[in-house]
Scaffold this active site. Structure first.
Site: not given
Length: 249
Positions: A115, A120, A161, A180
């Protein structure tokens, strides 16, 4: 705790973890072609994470620093909200190093290294994302009350997110949680997709243990960037108080 400036220690990932990274990163890369905004794909191409093994945070941090001035700080797990968001103000991203369990390869409710890096770090390699995350960190640092920080964190959740934008005739993800998650990124069209609205985002509850039933869509990634940059640049306790007054019946 890792001391800023010290080399990030390497992790001895086992073959099973490298194999899991290969499976997940390969599947996600294919999905990103049709489900990720172009800005994210540009960042992923610039960062060029290895496909055949779990990347070491040290190598990714060094590459990010060269690309956009960001660096990665290793952390053992979830860190306090103010610590995580506040670090973004100095272009520092707190990242775990552990790999999700092989029995659930395509989804994890907790932030593992897949993730952190696929979601990110690839975004942080693209200049517009890089500046947006820094603005978010500065906004978090201006939040003196827990209430204004909570409202900020909800906007962050529904944007960086789980944000989506309309692009090339379809709905595409720009949020790291979607980018992700092999399963969730394919379920975008089944969500309740609402127009981008930071005031609504700031007050909506969410559950981290399930696919997000509500998503907020920008008209384009440029639109998302403009709205979010303005929100983050002006957010503080006073802005939160004004927002609450505006929403009162």
């Amino acid at each position: 705790d890792h001391v800023a400036g010290d080399p990030i220690p390497d992790v001895a990932y086992v073959p099973e973890e490298d194999a899991l990274w290969l499976t997940v990163s390969t599947e996600l890369s294919g999905l990103h072609e049709h489900r990720a905004v172009a800005a994210y794909r540009d960042g992923a191409a610039r960062l060029a994470l290895p496909r055949d093994r779990v990347p070491q945070l040290g190598e990714v941090s060094s590459r990010l620093t060269d690309l956009t001035g960001w660096r990665i700080r290793p952390v053992p797990g979830l860190v306090p909200t103010r610590t995580f968001y506040g670090s973004l103000a100095t272009r520092t991203f707190c990242s775990t190093q552990y790999v999700r369990h092989h029995s659930v390869p395509f989804y994890t409710p907790e932030p593992d290294v897949m993730h952190e890096l696929i979601g990110h770090a690839c975004a942080l390699a693209e200049p517009r994302f890089a500046s947006l995350y820094e603005l978010a960190g500065r906004a978090a640092r201006r939040c003196e009350s827990d209430a204004s920080l909570e409202a900020f964190s909800r906007v962050f959740w529904f944007s960086l997110e789980f944000g989506v934008a309309r692009e090339d005739g379809g709905l595409r993800a720009y949020g790291a949680g979607l980018l992700s998650s092999y399963g969730e990124i394919q379920a975008l069209d089944s969500a309740d997709v609402r127009p981008l609205d930071v005031a609504a985002m700031a007050t909506l509850d969410y559950d981290v243990t399930r696919y997000q039933p509500v998503l907020f869509a920008a008209d384009s990634f440029v639109h998302a960037h403009e709205v979010l940059a303005a929100f983050f640049a002006g957010w503080d306790d006073d802005a939160h108080a004004r927002m609450r007054r505006d929403r009162e019946p």
